[in-house]
Design an enzyme around this catalytic site. Structure first.
Site, short mmCIF file in Angstrom:
data_model
loop_
_atom_site.label_atom_id
_atom_site.label_comp_id
_atom_site.label_asym_id
_atom_site.label_seq_id
_atom_site.Cartn_x
_atom_site.Cartn_y
_atom_site.Cartn_z
N ASP A 15 41.91 61.86 19.22
CA ASP A 15 41.56 60.28 18.15
C ASP A 15 40.62 59.49 19.03
OD1 ASP A 15 44.51 61.23 18.75
OD2 ASP A 15 44.41 59.85 17.10
N GLU A 46 40.66 59.58 12.50
CA GLU A 46 41.15 58.78 11.98
C GLU A 46 41.19 57.34 12.67
OE1 GLU A 46 45.08 57.77 11.86
OE2 GLU A 46 45.62 57.53 13.82
N ASN A 47 41.28 57.01 13.85
CA ASN A 47 40.56 55.90 14.67
C ASN A 47 38.97 55.05 14.58
OD1 ASN A 47 43.50 56.33 16.21
ND2 ASN A 47 43.28 55.03 14.89
N ASN A 74 47.95 59.25 9.92
CA ASN A 74 48.31 57.53 9.60
C ASN A 74 47.08 56.53 8.53
OD1 ASN A 74 47.78 56.52 12.08
ND2 ASN A 74 49.47 55.09 11.63
N HIS A 75 46.12 56.18 9.32
CA HIS A 75 45.06 54.99 9.23
C HIS A 75 43.88 56.19 8.54
CE1 HIS A 75 46.54 52.24 11.79
NE2 HIS A 75 46.39 53.22 12.51
N HIS A 158 50.80 65.00 13.46
CA HIS A 158 49.95 63.37 13.60
C HIS A 158 51.38 62.58 13.59
CE1 HIS A 158 47.30 59.93 14.91
NE2 HIS A 158 47.47 59.43 13.93
N HIS A 183 48.30 60.72 17.87
CA HIS A 183 48.49 59.38 17.70
C HIS A 183 49.16 58.18 18.37
CE1 HIS A 183 50.45 56.45 14.79
NE2 HIS A 183 51.69 56.43 15.56
N HIS A 185 48.29 58.36 21.81
CA HIS A 185 47.02 57.89 22.26
C HIS A 185 46.75 58.16 23.60
CE1 HIS A 185 44.68 55.13 19.08
NE2 HIS A 185 45.19 55.97 19.12
#
Length: 273
Positions: A15, A46-47, A74-75, A158, A183, A185
């Protein structure tokens, strides 16, 4: 022992978090590719834009750093701009179990390397996550179709809980080449190859701020625990930095993993060439 020419080497970077994560990726991904010579490089993004979602400029920056595929989570929809370009972004995949047929984008892609084809599949767990379709059922259908074309299948799963990630990996052991979690991290210390040849790592970790709390300014996160009051989480864009990744070696003929190695680059784990 598998001959070197029969191995596909895959580098997966966890991520990317905000501007700091982009900068770390830009600095170290070319060095890692020079050191390990992966045939395919996958990056979870995604982040990547301000810690939530991704925009087209950042997506292209990640590709320019050396990524072949960018996965999400999810983001995915947190940055509204994604709906403007995800339909044409062939190297960007979002979880395949997002409301089938109701959202833009694709959940998997394939990459041809010489005479081999690698499938990259993105899925999201359901425990403590935003609602999604059953990842086990969705994956079963997709993997059944993919295996008609290739035995080389990489899954970015994820998810929040370690048990859901492990259950998924064991359920598909021998049917996919690797299941690597994203996810949470935090890189886990459980890289292994399951009995039927699937490489598994609960979480590959995060690329971004080293002194924040999962990438966010720690004072805001601590305040939430102390007083339970609403607070704005912001990416820690200053201070020390971290890159989390893993390297996989897959048997080209059988699609079985032969090796999985975790990679950490931060002040406590300096980059060594």
């Amino acid at each position: 022992m598998v001959e070197k020419g029969k191995i596909m080497r895959i580098l997966f970077v966890g991520d990317v978090m905000g501007n700091t994560g982009q900068e770390v990726l830009e600095e170290y991904l070319p060095k890692l590719k020079h050191l390990y010579h992966p045939q395919v490089t996958i990056v979870n993004g995604e982040n990547a834009t301000r810690g939530r979602g991704i925009n087209e400029k950042v997506y292209k920056r990640i590709l320019s750093c050396g990524a072949d595929v960018v996965t999400m989570g999810n983001h995915t929809w947190d940055n509204p701009e994604i709906t403007d370009f995800i339909g044409s972004a062939k190297k960007l995949i979002r979880p395949a179990n997002f409301s089938a047929g109701q959202v833009p984008g694709i959940g998997y892609t394939t990459i041809k390397i010489n005479q081999q084809e690698l499938a990259v599949l993105n899925l999201q767990g359901r425990i403590f996550m935003t609602p999604s379709d059953d990842p086990f059922a969705v994956a079963k259908d997709i993997i059944t179709d993919l295996r008609k074309k290739t035995s080389l299948i990489f899954v970015d799963f994820h998810a929040e809980t370690t048990s859901e990630k492990a259950a998924f990996a064991w359920y598909f052991d021998g049917q996919v080449s690797a299941v690597v979690g994203t996810h949470t991290h935090i890189q886990t210390n459980d890289a292994r190859i399951l009995p039927q040849g699937t490489a598994f790592l609960t979480d590959v970790g995060m690329t971004g701020p080293y002194d924040g709390i999962i990438g966010m300014k720690r004072q805001n996160v601590i305040a939430r625990f102390l007083n339970q009051m609403p607070t704005r989480f912001e990416v820690d864009e200053s201070g020390r930095r971290n890159l989390s990744a893993c390297l996989l070696e897959i048997d080209n003929e059988m699609g079985r993993a032969k090796k999985i190695k975790t990679i950490l680059i931060n002040p406590d784990h300096p980059f060594m060439q």
